[in-house]
Design a protein around this motif. Structure first.
Motif, PDB file in Angstrom:
ATOM      1  N   THR A 294       0.834  -1.211   0.000  1.00  0.00           N
ATOM      2  CA  THR A 294       0.000   0.000   0.000  1.00  0.00           C
ATOM      3  C   THR A 294       0.865   1.256   0.000  1.00  0.00           C
ATOM      4  N   TYR A 295       1.946   1.222   0.778  1.00  0.00           N
ATOM      5  CA  TYR A 295       2.852   2.369   0.851  1.00  0.00           C
ATOM      6  C   TYR A 295       3.499   2.636  -0.514  1.00  0.00           C
ATOM      7  N   ASP A 296       3.957   1.564  -1.205  1.00  0.00           N
ATOM      8  CA  ASP A 296       4.581   1.731  -2.521  1.00  0.00           C
ATOM      9  C   ASP A 296       3.584   2.291  -3.535  1.00  0.00           C
ATOM     10  N   HIS A 297       2.319   1.825  -3.490  1.00  0.00           N
ATOM     11  CA  HIS A 297       1.306   2.331  -4.424  1.00  0.00           C
ATOM     12  C   HIS A 297       1.031   3.816  -4.200  1.00  0.00           C
ATOM     13  N   LEU A 298       0.881   4.204  -2.934  1.00  0.00           N
ATOM     14  CA  LEU A 298       0.627   5.617  -2.633  1.00  0.00           C
ATOM     15  C   LEU A 298       1.838   6.485  -2.978  1.00  0.00           C
ATOM     16  N   LYS A 299       3.029   5.953  -2.753  1.00  0.00           N
ATOM     17  CA  LYS A 299       4.235   6.715  -3.078  1.00  0.00           C
ATOM     18  C   LYS A 299       4.342   6.951  -4.576  1.00  0.00           C
ATOM     19  N   LYS A 300       4.020   5.916  -5.367  1.00  0.00           N
ATOM     20  CA  LYS A 300       4.060   6.068  -6.817  1.00  0.00           C
ATOM     21  C   LYS A 300       3.029   7.084  -7.292  1.00  0.00           C
ATOM     22  N   THR A 301       1.820   7.068  -6.685  1.00  0.00           N
ATOM     23  CA  THR A 301       0.784   8.033  -7.065  1.00  0.00           C
ATOM     24  C   THR A 301       1.215   9.450  -6.734  1.00  0.00           C
ATOM     25  N   ARG A 302       1.811   9.634  -5.567  1.00  0.00           N
ATOM     26  CA  ARG A 302       2.290  10.976  -5.184  1.00  0.00           C
ATOM     27  C   ARG A 302       3.365  11.480  -6.135  1.00  0.00           C
ATOM     28  N   GLU A 303       4.271  10.575  -6.539  1.00  0.00           N
ATOM     29  CA  GLU A 303       5.327  10.972  -7.464  1.00  0.00           C
ATOM     30  C   GLU A 303       4.756  11.392  -8.814  1.00  0.00           C
ATOM     31  N   GLU A 304       3.736  10.674  -9.280  1.00  0.00           N
ATOM     32  CA  GLU A 304       3.120  11.035 -10.553  1.00  0.00           C
ATOM     33  C   GLU A 304       2.414  12.374 -10.469  1.00  0.00           C
ATOM     34  N   GLU A 305       1.697  12.641  -9.365  1.00  0.00           N
ATOM     35  CA  GLU A 305       1.013  13.934  -9.193  1.00  0.00           C
ATOM     36  C   GLU A 305       2.019  15.070  -9.096  1.00  0.00           C
ATOM     37  N   ARG A 306       3.123  14.829  -8.390  1.00  0.00           N
ATOM     38  CA  ARG A 306       4.142  15.876  -8.277  1.00  0.00           C
ATOM     39  C   ARG A 306       4.769  16.176  -9.624  1.00  0.00           C
ATOM     40  N   LEU A 307       4.993  15.112 -10.437  1.00  0.00           N
ATOM     41  CA  LEU A 307       5.568  15.309 -11.764  1.00  0.00           C
ATOM     42  C   LEU A 307       4.621  16.086 -12.661  1.00  0.00           C
ATOM     43  N   LYS A 308       3.301  15.818 -12.565  1.00  0.00           N
ATOM     44  CA  LYS A 308       2.333  16.569 -13.360  1.00  0.00           C
ATOM     45  C   LYS A 308       2.337  18.045 -12.981  1.00  0.00           C
ATOM     46  N   ARG A 309       2.384  18.324 -11.690  1.00  0.00           N
ATOM     47  CA  ARG A 309       2.400  19.730 -11.243  1.00  0.00           C
ATOM     48  C   ARG A 309       3.668  20.423 -11.712  1.00  0.00           C
ATOM     49  N   THR A 310       4.781  19.700 -11.689  1.00  0.00           N
ATOM     50  CA  THR A 310       6.036  20.299 -12.146  1.00  0.00           C
ATOM     51  C   THR A 310       5.979  20.606 -13.637  1.00  0.00           C
ATOM     52  N   MET A 311       5.454  19.680 -14.426  1.00  0.00           N
ATOM     53  CA  MET A 311       5.340  19.895 -15.864  1.00  0.00           C
ATOM     54  C   MET A 311       4.382  21.036 -16.174  1.00  0.00           C
ATOM     55  N   LEU A 312       3.264  21.136 -15.424  1.00  0.00           N
ATOM     56  CA  LEU A 312       2.298  22.214 -15.657  1.00  0.00           C
ATOM     57  C   LEU A 312       2.910  23.571 -15.351  1.00  0.00           C
ATOM     58  N   SER A 313       3.668  23.658 -14.238  1.00  0.00           N
ATOM     59  CA  SER A 313       4.285  24.939 -13.912  1.00  0.00           C
ATOM     60  C   SER A 313       5.313  25.350 -14.956  1.00  0.00           C
ATOM     61  N   GLU A 314       6.047  24.382 -15.497  1.00  0.00           N
ATOM     62  CA  GLU A 314       7.027  24.717 -16.529  1.00  0.00           C
ATOM     63  C   GLU A 314       6.344  25.168 -17.813  1.00  0.00           C
ATOM     64  N   VAL A 315       5.220  24.520 -18.174  1.00  0.00           N
ATOM     65  CA  VAL A 315       4.506  24.923 -19.382  1.00  0.00           C
ATOM     66  C   VAL A 315       3.917  26.315 -19.226  1.00  0.00           C
ATOM     67  N   LEU A 316       3.278  26.586 -18.077  1.00  0.00           N
ATOM     68  CA  LEU A 316       2.667  27.897 -17.853  1.00  0.00           C
ATOM     69  C   LEU A 316       3.709  29.008 -17.788  1.00  0.00           C
ATOM     70  N   GLN A 317       4.920  28.656 -17.403  1.00  0.00           N
ATOM     71  CA  GLN A 317       5.970  29.667 -17.312  1.00  0.00           C
ATOM     72  C   GLN A 317       6.371  30.188 -18.689  1.00  0.00           C
ATOM     73  N   TYR A 318       6.314  29.325 -19.718  1.00  0.00           N
ATOM     74  CA  TYR A 318       6.788  29.711 -21.047  1.00  0.00           C
ATOM     75  C   TYR A 318       5.664  30.084 -22.008  1.00  0.00           C
ATOM     76  N   ILE A 319       4.394  29.861 -21.641  1.00  0.00           N
ATOM     77  CA  ILE A 319       3.284  30.234 -22.522  1.00  0.00           C
ATOM     78  C   ILE A 319       2.941  31.708 -22.296  1.00  0.00           C
ATOM     79  N   GLN A 320       2.990  32.501 -23.346  1.00  0.00           N
ATOM     80  CA  GLN A 320       2.679  33.923 -23.260  1.00  0.00           C
ATOM     81  C   GLN A 320       1.256  34.223 -23.713  1.00  0.00           C
ATOM     82  N   ASP A 321       0.705  33.361 -24.551  1.00  0.00           N
ATOM     83  CA  ASP A 321      -0.641  33.577 -25.094  1.00  0.00           C
ATOM     84  C   ASP A 321      -1.656  33.015 -24.099  1.00  0.00           C
ATOM     85  N   SER A 322      -2.518  33.893 -23.537  1.00  0.00           N
ATOM     86  CA  SER A 322      -3.492  33.448 -22.538  1.00  0.00           C
ATOM     87  C   SER A 322      -4.557  32.549 -23.155  1.00  0.00           C
ATOM     88  N   SER A 323      -4.983  32.815 -24.399  1.00  0.00           N
ATOM     89  CA  SER A 323      -6.005  31.984 -25.032  1.00  0.00           C
ATOM     90  C   SER A 323      -5.470  30.572 -25.291  1.00  0.00           C
TER      91      SER A 323
END
Length: 435
Positions: A294-323
């Motif tokens: 159970t611990y390994d499954h939850l740890k893997k899920t947390r890592e995936e969510e953290r990676l998604k948030r990191t990728m989203l912040s990097e994308v939003l940082q370089y996008i200048q067009d709001s639309s």
């Protein structure tokens, strides 16, 4: 027992021993043998020292008759065991003996006496028992591969010819050139004769080095380098680094000991990683393996969510067009909810695809059909280069009976995307076939 391959190898130069040779009286088992050249150089290895007592191994001494050496006696008995009758033993089976000498030697020893008769019958019984109990049924073996010269398979095997157990180009390939003008004549002076003999000894040592290198290649399985590299990649990165470092010592410790060392280090790495994982469970307060899963499954899920948030912040940082940002967010929301995205993703790279290549006036255009012209225009490849690549792929396909994409990329050193388009086009049009 008369062939050189039946003798034990020298521990110094790995060459097959020829009598006389040296056996260390203090080392062993296994027995420690040296050729005369390594013995005179004072070769030392591990526990063996140059001042150890030694024995000279030779069969050049009389046993029953002063005119017959032990080696000749053994050859005579072996010939009698094969032929079964003294009249059938030819002089060619006994080294250094004529037909009269062989017949005389057998009569003098009373070949039909009890000793030789018993020896021959005993040899036959042993041979028959060995054939009866340990006979291996004959199975036809496949013909060894004979790759075409300079083909991809030949390059993978480093020019090795299995049918001859030899390489196309040997180590020190021109060693024989030093002997081509040497001729021993009777009127040579002592100094000139000694000089010629020294050149022959040097050539003999170069042959020994060639044989030693070929033995290392065969023992360690280095003929097919690509297969050897694939075996290395099954280890973790840390073990691969050790493998690369210890590669230079493999020829000293031998193939089995080297593989044992690498495998033991890989096992140690796995044990350390498992211990670290168990220590992590203990730090988190986990006491059974059900909770650990159970611990390994939850740890893997947390890592995936953290990676998604990191990728989203990097994308939003370089996008200048709001639309464009809003379109991207709605598209990701549709994907997460299991719906097909209804809004096409806008291209923000700012790149424009290159226009098709104009083939007008380029040499070789008249040799292309319409489909080949269209291919050259789309991949922006001049007709002359395309025809050269096409010819190379066709030749390799004919040699191998088929062609893989990886082989095509090895032959054509251009952009991999262009190589794939050319390869797919030739497959689609029927010029080549897949392996």
């Amino acid at each position: 027992l008369n062939g050189p391959s039946d003798k034990p190898p020298c521990r110094g130069c790995s060459s097959y021993l020829m009598e006389p040779y040296i056996k260390c009286a203090e080392c062993g088992p296994p027995p420690f043998f040296l050729c005369l050249q390594c013995f005179t150089r004072g070769f030392e290895y591990k526990k063996h020292q140059s001042d150890h007592t030694y024995e000279i191994m030779t069969s050049d001494f009389p046993v029953l008759d002063p005119s017959w050496t032990a080696q000749e006696e053994m050859a005579l008995l072996e010939a009698l065991g094969v032929k079964g009758c003294p009249a059938l033993v030819g002089s060619e089976r006994v080294k250094g003996g004529t037909s009269e000498r062989v017949k005389g030697g057998t009569s003098e020893r009373g070949v039909w006496g009890p000793y030789v008769t018993f020896l021959i019958s005993n040899l036959k019984q042993v041979e028959e028992a060995k054939t009866t109990d340990t006979a291996i049924p004959f199975q036809s073996a496949d013909d060894p591969p004979r790759p075409t010269f300079d083909s991809l398979l030949s390059r993978d095997m480093a020019g090795y010819m299995p049918a001859r157990a030899d390489f196309i180009e040997e180590f020190d390939n021109y060693a024989e050139w030093d002997l081509r003008d040497i001729d021993f004549v009777e009127d040579d002076s002592d100094i000139l004769h000694a000089l010629k003999m020294a050149v022959v000894d040097i050539y003999h040592s170069r042959l020994k080095e060639r044989q030693r290198r070929k033995k290392i290649i065969r023992d360690h399985g280095l003929i097919n380098l690509r297969k050897f590299q694939l075996m290395e990649r099954r280890y973790p990165k840390e073990v691969q680094d050790l493998y690369e470092t210890m590669r230079r010592f493999a020829r000293i410790v031998g193939p089995v000991e080297h593989d044992k060392f690498i495998e033991s280090h890989a096992l140690e790495f796995e044990l350390r990683r498992e211990i670290k994982r168990l220590q992590e469970y203990r730090t988190a307060g986990i006491t059974n393996f059900c909770s650990a899963r159970t611990y390994d499954h939850l740890k893997k899920t947390r890592e995936e969510e953290r990676l998604k948030r990191t990728m989203l912040s990097e994308v939003l940082q370089y996008i200048q067009d709001s639309s464009a940002c809003q379109q991207w967010l709605r598209r990701q929301a549709d994907i997460d909810s299991g719906l097909s995205p209804s809004i096409p993703m806008a291209s923000n790279s700012g790149r424009r695809s290159a226009p098709p290549l104009n083939l007008t006036g380029l040499p070789g255009t008249e040799k292309l059909n319409e489909k080949e012209k269209e291919l050259c225009q789309m991949v922006r490849l001049v007709p002359g280069a395309y025809l050269e690549y096409k010819s190379a792929l066709l030749n390799e396909c004919n040699k191998q009976g088929g062609l893989r994409l990886a082989q095509a990329r090895a032959l054509i050193k251009i952009d991999v995307n262009k190589t794939r388009k050319i390869y797919d086009f030739l497959i689609r049009e029927g010029y080549i076939t897949k392996a």
